[in-house]
Design an enzyme around this catalytic site. Structure first.
Site, PDB file in Angstrom:
ATOM      1  CB  THR A  47      45.339  57.089  52.762  1.00  0.00           C
ATOM      2  OG1 THR A  47      45.633  57.318  54.138  1.00  0.00           O
ATOM      3  CG2 THR A  47      44.133  56.182  52.642  1.00  0.00           C
ATOM      4  CB  ILE A  48      45.160  58.506  47.958  1.00  0.00           C
ATOM      5  CG1 ILE A  48      43.903  58.827  48.816  1.00  0.00           C
ATOM      6  CG2 ILE A  48      44.793  58.403  46.484  1.00  0.00           C
ATOM      7  CD1 ILE A  48      42.814  57.772  48.809  1.00  0.00           C
ATOM      8  N   GLY A  80      27.294  68.300  47.017  1.00  0.00           N
ATOM      9  CA  GLY A  80      26.409  68.405  45.849  1.00  0.00           C
ATOM     10  C   GLY A  80      27.085  69.149  44.706  1.00  0.00           C
ATOM     11  CG  HIS A  85      32.852  58.630  54.060  1.00  0.00           C
ATOM     12  ND1 HIS A  85      33.277  59.427  55.094  1.00  0.00           N
ATOM     13  CD2 HIS A  85      33.816  58.745  53.098  1.00  0.00           C
ATOM     14  CE1 HIS A  85      34.427  59.985  54.773  1.00  0.00           C
ATOM     15  NE2 HIS A  85      34.779  59.591  53.577  1.00  0.00           N
ATOM     16  CB  SER A  98      36.220  63.653  47.407  1.00  0.00           C
ATOM     17  OG  SER A  98      34.798  63.622  47.359  1.00  0.00           O
ATOM     18  CB  CYS A  99      36.171  58.800  49.103  1.00  0.00           C
ATOM     19  SG  CYS A  99      36.203  59.961  50.488  1.00  0.00           S
ATOM     20  CG  ASN A 100      32.077  61.545  51.076  1.00  0.00           C
ATOM     21  OD1 ASN A 100      31.525  60.553  51.546  1.00  0.00           O
ATOM     22  ND2 ASN A 100      32.893  62.309  51.790  1.00  0.00           N
TER      23      ASN A 100
HETATM   24  N1  LIG Z   1      41.983  59.280  52.771  1.00  0.00           N
HETATM   25  C1  LIG Z   1      40.835  59.575  52.222  1.00  0.00           C
HETATM   26  O1  LIG Z   1      39.766  59.366  52.796  1.00  0.00           O
HETATM   27  C2  LIG Z   1      40.772  60.146  50.859  1.00  0.00           C
HETATM   28  C3  LIG Z   1      39.795  59.673  49.983  1.00  0.00           C
HETATM   29  C4  LIG Z   1      39.726  60.216  48.692  1.00  0.00           C
HETATM   30  C5  LIG Z   1      40.573  61.254  48.327  1.00  0.00           C
HETATM   31  N2  LIG Z   1      41.495  61.711  49.249  1.00  0.00           N
HETATM   32  C6  LIG Z   1      42.346  62.810  48.812  1.00  0.00           C
HETATM   33  O2  LIG Z   1      43.623  62.290  48.465  1.00  0.00           O
HETATM   34  C7  LIG Z   1      44.644  63.231  48.763  1.00  0.00           C
HETATM   35  C8  LIG Z   1      45.654  62.582  49.676  1.00  0.00           C
HETATM   36  O3  LIG Z   1      45.005  62.189  50.869  1.00  0.00           O
HETATM   37  P1  LIG Z   1      45.525  60.979  51.754  1.00  0.00           P
HETATM   38  O4  LIG Z   1      44.372  60.534  52.571  1.00  0.00           O
HETATM   39  O5  LIG Z   1      46.260  59.984  50.937  1.00  0.00           O
HETATM   40  O6  LIG Z   1      46.533  61.744  52.708  1.00  0.00           O
HETATM   41  P2  LIG Z   1      47.636  61.114  53.675  1.00  0.00           P
HETATM   42  O7  LIG Z   1      47.372  59.671  53.893  1.00  0.00           O
HETATM   43  O8  LIG Z   1      47.702  62.007  54.851  1.00  0.00           O
HETATM   44  O9  LIG Z   1      48.971  61.228  52.823  1.00  0.00           O
HETATM   45  C9  LIG Z   1      49.434  62.485  52.454  1.00  0.00           C
HETATM   46  C10 LIG Z   1      50.822  62.374  51.832  1.00  0.00           C
HETATM   47  O10 LIG Z   1      51.221  63.698  51.507  1.00  0.00           O
HETATM   48  C11 LIG Z   1      52.507  63.940  52.045  1.00  0.00           C
HETATM   49  N3  LIG Z   1      52.673  65.360  52.366  1.00  0.00           N
HETATM   50  C12 LIG Z   1      51.995  66.077  53.294  1.00  0.00           C
HETATM   51  N4  LIG Z   1      52.406  67.360  53.295  1.00  0.00           N
HETATM   52  C13 LIG Z   1      53.369  67.445  52.329  1.00  0.00           C
HETATM   53  C14 LIG Z   1      54.157  68.507  51.833  1.00  0.00           C
HETATM   54  N5  LIG Z   1      54.076  69.749  52.344  1.00  0.00           N
HETATM   55  N6  LIG Z   1      55.034  68.232  50.828  1.00  0.00           N
HETATM   56  C15 LIG Z   1      55.132  66.994  50.309  1.00  0.00           C
HETATM   57  N7  LIG Z   1      54.408  65.942  50.738  1.00  0.00           N
HETATM   58  C16 LIG Z   1      53.526  66.168  51.730  1.00  0.00           C
HETATM   59  C17 LIG Z   1      52.567  63.074  53.294  1.00  0.00           C
HETATM   60  O11 LIG Z   1      53.923  62.874  53.640  1.00  0.00           O
HETATM   61  P3  LIG Z   1      54.397  62.463  55.130  1.00  0.00           P
HETATM   62  O12 LIG Z   1      54.108  60.988  55.243  1.00  0.00           O
HETATM   63  O13 LIG Z   1      55.827  62.798  55.091  1.00  0.00           O
HETATM   64  O14 LIG Z   1      53.596  63.282  56.087  1.00  0.00           O
HETATM   65  C18 LIG Z   1      51.878  61.809  52.789  1.00  0.00           C
HETATM   66  O15 LIG Z   1      52.756  61.010  52.057  1.00  0.00           O
HETATM   67  C19 LIG Z   1      43.899  64.460  49.347  1.00  0.00           C
HETATM   68  O16 LIG Z   1      43.563  65.321  48.298  1.00  0.00           O
HETATM   69  C20 LIG Z   1      42.626  63.845  49.894  1.00  0.00           C
HETATM   70  O17 LIG Z   1      41.585  64.769  49.999  1.00  0.00           O
HETATM   71  C21 LIG Z   1      41.635  61.161  50.468  1.00  0.00           C
END
Ligand SMILES: NC(=O)c1ccc[n+]([C@@H]2O[C@H](COP(=O)([O-])OP(=O)(O)OC[C@H]3O[C@@H](n4cnc5c(N)ncnc54)[C@H](OP(=O)(O)O)[C@@H]3O)[C@@H](O)[C@H]2O)c1
Length: 326
Positions: free
Chosen positions: A11-12, A181, A206, A128-130
């Site tokens: 996603t990110i 917070g 959210h 984070s987003c929030n």
């Molecule tokens: N989505 C949100 O709402 C959001 C908002 C703000 C911040 N974030 C933060 O952004 C970060 C990423 O989140 P996301 O939502 O983008 O997650 P995501 O969509 O689930 O993507 C995660 C990525 O990490 C890879 N991955 C997972 N386990 C791995 C491992 N052991 N080794 C190497 N690569 C691995 C996945 O690969 P595969 O495709 O092969 O599984 C995928 O490419 C997190 O810290 C999250 O908290 C997320």
């Protein structure tokens, strides 16, 4: 030209890749395996690296090559994975995302809150987003407010995700106050804030319900004007739900229907008995992307906060009038 290495293409990660290219950076992507999500990156001929040996597609090298080839790494892998990667990031600038703990980099970044502190930093965590939405809305008010209380109503999973859903429940965060917070305080330490949170069965966005005690006499029009004149905040009138708001961004023809601004329901802005109130919407999939780009600029020495933010916004097509950037 700065080479930005994005780890993970979820996603990110995929949004940071696109925004980095649009911002004039070179990019490289490191992944652990092939999944069909990578087809677009392959089609666009983005340089791919494998973190785990042979993954059945052509790659430019392994994870060590990737780290060597990049000037900055933005680790967008799932929560807790970057902790394992972190010790390998030597001689390279590193950005982690909001899923990681502040203590890993000892510096959390969010443009409107503390851009200046990011200048020339070697390691940072983009919150984070929030937290991003709270920094954006509370930063311009910080001289006028005392105690803040926020109820966060969180989407259960992202729209594409079938692992965490469907759920038929409202799931409260039983740790009171919630971690949101304290996370805001990693960027804006002087704001006295408490948060409580629940998770609900929706994937779109959210929603935060905010109450801030005022130290200064203000009218609701003053609060609205501040929001109207703050970058990355959009005040929408006549919208009644997160679905409505997201549909608006679909109609705007935004890439992936992204809504990188924090969106405030205009009718929810009020001042009563010395307290300001509002409700805002957070598009979790995209809101942190501008901050990631700003963070790269700061880490590579761009000292002019408002120039950096304005240019990022212009590149992403979310800019306001130039005079809002001050
Ligand atoms: N989505 C949100 O709402 C959001 C908002 C703000 C911040 N974030 C933060 O952004 C970060 C990423 O989140 P996301 O939502 O983008 O997650 P995501 O969509 O689930 O993507 C995660 C990525 O990490 C890879 N991955 C997972 N386990 C791995 C491992 N052991 N080794 C190497 N690569 C691995 C996945 O690969 P595969 O495709 O092969 O599984 C995928 O490419 C997190 O810290 C999250 O908290 C997320």
């Amino acid at each position: 030209m700065i080479k930005v290495g994005v780890v993970g293409y979820g996603t990110i990660g995929k949004r940071v890749v696109d925004a980095s290219i649009d911002s004039g950076f070179n990019v490289a992507i490191a992944v652990r395996r092939y999944t069909p999500k990578l087809d677009i990156a392959i089609e666009k001929k983005y340089p791919l690296y494998s973190m785990t040996g042979d993954i059945g597609i052509d790659v430019c090298g392994d994870f060590d090559d990737f780290i060597k080839d990049c000037d900055a790494i933005v680790d967008c892998t799932s929560k807790n994975v970057p902790v394992e990667n972190f010790p390998r990031y030597k001689n390279v600038k590193v950005i982690l995302e909001g899923g990681e703990k502040h203590s890993l980099t000892n510096f959390s970044f969010s443009s409107l809150g503390n851009y200046e502190e990011g200048v020339n930093k070697a390691k940072a965590r983009v919150v984070s987003c929030n937290t991003t939405s709270l920094v954006r809305t509370l930063s311009p008010l910080k001289n006028y407010i005392g105690n803040v209380f926020v109820t966060l109503i969180r989407r259960s999973v992202d729209p594409w995700d079938i692992k965490g859903g469907p759920i038929n429940a409202i799931v409260p965060v039983l740790k009171v106050p919630s971690h949101h917070g304290p996370d805001l305080n990693t960027v804006l330490p002087d704001i006295n804030i408490q948060t409580m949170a629940v998770k609900v069965p929706t994937t779109l966005a959210h929603l935060h319900i905010v109450r801030a005690k005022l130290k200064t006499e203000m009218k609701k029009e003053d609060v609205r004007d501040i929001f109207e004149n703050t970058p990355r905040i959009k005040v929408l009138s006549g919208y009644k739900s997160t679905a409505d708001v997201i549909e608006h961004f679909r109609d705007l023809g935004r890439k992936r229907c992204d809504m990188q601004e924090a969106v405030i329901f205009e009718e929810s802005i009020n001042v009563e008995s010395g307290k300001a109130y509002w409700i805002h919407v957070v598009h979790q999939e995209s809101i942190v992307v501008p901050e990631n780009i700003d963070c790269i600029k700061a880490m590579f020495g761009e000292k002019d906060k408002w120039k950096a933010i304005y240019e990022t916004d212009k590149t992403l097509g979310i800019e306001k009038k130039r005079e809002c950037y001050k």
